[in-house]
Design a protein around this motif. Structure first.
Motif, PDB file in Angstrom:
ATOM      1  N   ASP A   1       3.922   7.501   0.094  1.00  0.00           N
ATOM      2  CA  ASP A   1       3.467   8.827  -0.308  1.00  0.00           C
ATOM      3  C   ASP A   1       2.774   8.857  -1.662  1.00  0.00           C
ATOM      4  OD1 ASP A   1       4.550   9.675   2.036  1.00  0.00           O
ATOM      5  OD2 ASP A   1       6.207  10.811   1.153  1.00  0.00           O
ATOM      6  N   ASP A   2       2.861   7.785  -2.444  1.00  0.00           N
ATOM      7  CA  ASP A   2       2.169   7.777  -3.729  1.00  0.00           C
ATOM      8  C   ASP A   2       0.662   7.629  -3.511  1.00  0.00           C
ATOM      9  OD1 ASP A   2       3.791   5.359  -2.966  1.00  0.00           O
ATOM     10  OD2 ASP A   2       2.344   4.318  -4.235  1.00  0.00           O
ATOM     11  N   ALA A   3      -0.106   8.394  -4.292  1.00  0.00           N
ATOM     12  CA  ALA A   3      -1.562   8.302  -4.241  1.00  0.00           C
ATOM     13  C   ALA A   3      -2.012   6.959  -4.795  1.00  0.00           C
ATOM     14  CB  ALA A   3      -2.197   9.447  -5.038  1.00  0.00           C
ATOM     15  N   LEU A   4      -3.196   6.511  -4.391  1.00  0.00           N
ATOM     16  CA  LEU A   4      -3.678   5.193  -4.806  1.00  0.00           C
ATOM     17  C   LEU A   4      -3.772   5.055  -6.317  1.00  0.00           C
ATOM     18  CD1 LEU A   4      -6.554   4.409  -2.269  1.00  0.00           C
ATOM     19  CD2 LEU A   4      -4.210   3.553  -2.242  1.00  0.00           C
ATOM     20  N   ASP A   5      -4.090   6.149  -7.014  1.00  0.00           N
ATOM     21  CA  ASP A   5      -4.273   6.074  -8.467  1.00  0.00           C
ATOM     22  C   ASP A   5      -3.019   6.410  -9.259  1.00  0.00           C
ATOM     23  OD1 ASP A   5      -4.268   8.736  -7.771  1.00  0.00           O
ATOM     24  OD2 ASP A   5      -6.034   9.280  -8.959  1.00  0.00           O
ATOM     25  N   GLU A   6      -1.889   6.637  -8.578  1.00  0.00           N
ATOM     26  CA  GLU A   6      -0.659   7.007  -9.283  1.00  0.00           C
ATOM     27  C   GLU A   6       0.075   5.809  -9.899  1.00  0.00           C
ATOM     28  OE1 GLU A   6       2.078  10.098  -7.576  1.00  0.00           O
ATOM     29  OE2 GLU A   6       3.513   8.419  -7.636  1.00  0.00           O
ATOM     30  N   PRO A   7       0.188   4.655  -9.209  1.00  0.00           N
ATOM     31  CA  PRO A   7       0.958   3.548  -9.797  1.00  0.00           C
ATOM     32  C   PRO A   7       0.496   3.120 -11.186  1.00  0.00           C
ATOM     33  CG  PRO A   7       0.603   3.150  -7.465  1.00  0.00           C
ATOM     34  CD  PRO A   7      -0.215   4.354  -7.812  1.00  0.00           C
ATOM     35  N   PRO A   8      -0.815   3.007 -11.477  1.00  0.00           N
ATOM     36  CA  PRO A   8      -1.196   2.628 -12.850  1.00  0.00           C
ATOM     37  C   PRO A   8      -0.741   3.631 -13.900  1.00  0.00           C
ATOM     38  CG  PRO A   8      -3.044   2.349 -11.353  1.00  0.00           C
ATOM     39  CD  PRO A   8      -1.996   3.094 -10.604  1.00  0.00           C
ATOM     40  N   GLN A   9      -0.748   4.914 -13.547  1.00  0.00           N
ATOM     41  CA  GLN A   9      -0.314   5.938 -14.492  1.00  0.00           C
ATOM     42  C   GLN A   9       1.173   5.790 -14.795  1.00  0.00           C
ATOM     43  OE1 GLN A   9      -1.409   9.650 -12.595  1.00  0.00           O
ATOM     44  NE2 GLN A   9      -3.479   8.913 -12.162  1.00  0.00           N
ATOM     45  N   LYS A  10       1.974   5.576 -13.759  1.00  0.00           N
ATOM     46  CA  LYS A  10       3.415   5.421 -13.962  1.00  0.00           C
ATOM     47  C   LYS A  10       3.740   4.096 -14.650  1.00  0.00           C
ATOM     48  CE  LYS A  10       5.159   8.557 -10.402  1.00  0.00           C
ATOM     49  NZ  LYS A  10       5.901   9.383 -11.371  1.00  0.00           N
ATOM     50  N   LEU A  11       2.932   3.066 -14.375  1.00  0.00           N
ATOM     51  CA  LEU A  11       3.141   1.795 -15.059  1.00  0.00           C
ATOM     52  C   LEU A  11       2.900   1.945 -16.555  1.00  0.00           C
ATOM     53  CD1 LEU A  11       3.672  -1.279 -14.938  1.00  0.00           C
ATOM     54  CD2 LEU A  11       1.196  -1.576 -14.617  1.00  0.00           C
ATOM     55  N   ALA A  12       1.852   2.662 -16.939  1.00  0.00           N
ATOM     56  CA  ALA A  12       1.554   2.859 -18.362  1.00  0.00           C
ATOM     57  C   ALA A  12       2.708   3.561 -19.064  1.00  0.00           C
ATOM     58  CB  ALA A  12       0.260   3.649 -18.510  1.00  0.00           C
ATOM     59  N   ILE A  13       3.304   4.541 -18.414  1.00  0.00           N
ATOM     60  CA  ILE A  13       4.444   5.254 -18.993  1.00  0.00           C
ATOM     61  C   ILE A  13       5.634   4.316 -19.167  1.00  0.00           C
ATOM     62  CG2 ILE A  13       6.140   7.084 -18.569  1.00  0.00           C
ATOM     63  CD1 ILE A  13       3.863   8.606 -17.096  1.00  0.00           C
ATOM     64  N   ALA A  14       5.930   3.529 -18.124  1.00  0.00           N
ATOM     65  CA  ALA A  14       7.073   2.610 -18.179  1.00  0.00           C
ATOM     66  C   ALA A  14       6.870   1.547 -19.250  1.00  0.00           C
ATOM     67  CB  ALA A  14       7.284   1.961 -16.814  1.00  0.00           C
TER      68      ALA A  14
END
Length: 346
Positions: A297-310
């Motif tokens: 369910d995650d959008a294709l461009d969501e993982p990089p955004q969450k990775l930057a936060i982590a």
């Protein structure tokens, strides 16, 4: 007569008479699949990238340059990596087809065009396949690699977890080697070892967990590489370093993690990828398993955004955890890697 696991060893906790289980079998893998599909459909998920698919493809794709010499790694999309180490080339989970599916007309389709083809690859020495799922084991890609193998100066060797050998051979592959967790295969100065993963296997509704799943470590004369394949988080991650040796570069999945109630037992999320990076004491990690197929369910461009936060939450940055474009490569011949002295472990 009921199917019986031909590899069954009662002394090994992950072996069962009817197949294999996870290192932490109490962690649920999956759940109510049809509930997930209903909720996904009702919420209109996954959403397109914020700028649209075409713009996302332009931003995250480059043509790979395989003429670059030296120790280097290319990300070719999803979990497909080409590692150049000690004069050898190692290809992981080659999926270079338009769909991750047994069919050409239905199933998860690439949202970014493939940046290369099997024919365009340089000579490959080793192919590592982590498990049987269609987004990691692609029949067409393996068949094409098998056909080109005799024309190379050295034939391609395929390393797979227990039970996948016959499938690879049915695709035309020779030189297929099956490994159980922690078993090693030595090849022209490299040591490849299969490592546990928290996941599962199936290619049909009738063969769930009849073949093993795994990650891999690759150790050469100076560097250690870890390829996670597909995995949920499990508490034995530090044991990989203890048994296999130091990890200079870890390839860790960051996508296909939502919703967590359904995916957490089988796919880590970006925060857990950073946690694994730290527990492996990896000098660098590279993000894989995102931006190619819409599998969750995650959008294709969501993982990089969450990775930057982590990463920011843990005092880390882009040099610690590499985020490459499809087709982009990164040299391994940098001071922090070159200084490391890798041992094979026990």
């Amino acid at each position: 007569m009921a199917w019986r696991n031909p590899y069954y060893d009662p002394s090994l906790a992950h072996h069962r008479v009817d197949g294999f289980v996870n290192p932490e079998p109490e962690l649920a893998v999956g759940g109510d699949f049809w509930r997930w599909r209903r909720e996904r459909r009702a919420q209109g998920l996954p959403q397109a990238p914020a700028a649209g698919y075409a713009a996302f493809a332009r931003e995250w794709s480059v043509a790979p340059d395989f003429a670059q010499a030296g120790e280097r790694i290319w990300w070719l999309g999803h979990s497909t990596l080409l590692l150049q180490i000690d004069g050898l080339r190692v290809l992981t989970d080659p999926v270079l087809s338009s769909r991750a599916s047994p069919f050409s007309f239905v199933g998860p389709a690439r949202k970014l065009p493939c940046v290369t083809s099997v024919a365009a690859l340089p000579d490959v020495d080793l192919v590592l396949i982590s498990h049987s799922h269609y987004d990691h084991l692609d029949r067409i890609s393996v068949q094409q690699l098998a056909r080109r193998s005799p024309a190379q100066a050295q034939p391609i060797h395929f390393i797979v977890p227990l039970g996948l050998g016959d499938k690879l051979r049915s695709f035309g592959a020779d030189n297929v080697h099956e490994l159980d967790w922690w078993q090693a295969f030595d090849f022209r100065g490299l040591r490849v070892r299969a490592t546990p993963a928290q996941h599962w296997s199936a290619r049909t509704p009738w063969d769930r967990n009849r073949t093993l799943w795994c990650g891999f470590t690759v150790h050469g004369s100076q560097r250690g590489f870890y390829f996670a394949g597909d995995t949920g988080y499990w508490h034995g991650v530090p044991e990989i370093v203890e048994r296999c040796g130091r990890i200079d570069l870890a390839a860790l999945p960051i996508g296909a993690y939502a919703p967590r109630w359904f995916m957490k037992g089988q796919h880590i999320d970006p925060a857990q990828a950073v946690q694994m990076h730290l527990e492996l004491a990896a000098r660098h990690s590279i993000a894989i398993h995102w931006g190619t197929f819409e599998l969750a369910d995650d959008a294709l461009d969501e993982p990089p955004q969450k990775l930057a936060i982590a990463l920011a939450d843990n005092g880390l940055g882009a040099d610690d955890f590499w985020l490459l474009k499809h087709g982009e490569s990164r040299s391994l011949a940098m001071r922090t890697l070159a200084e490391s002295r890798v041992h094979f472990g026990t």
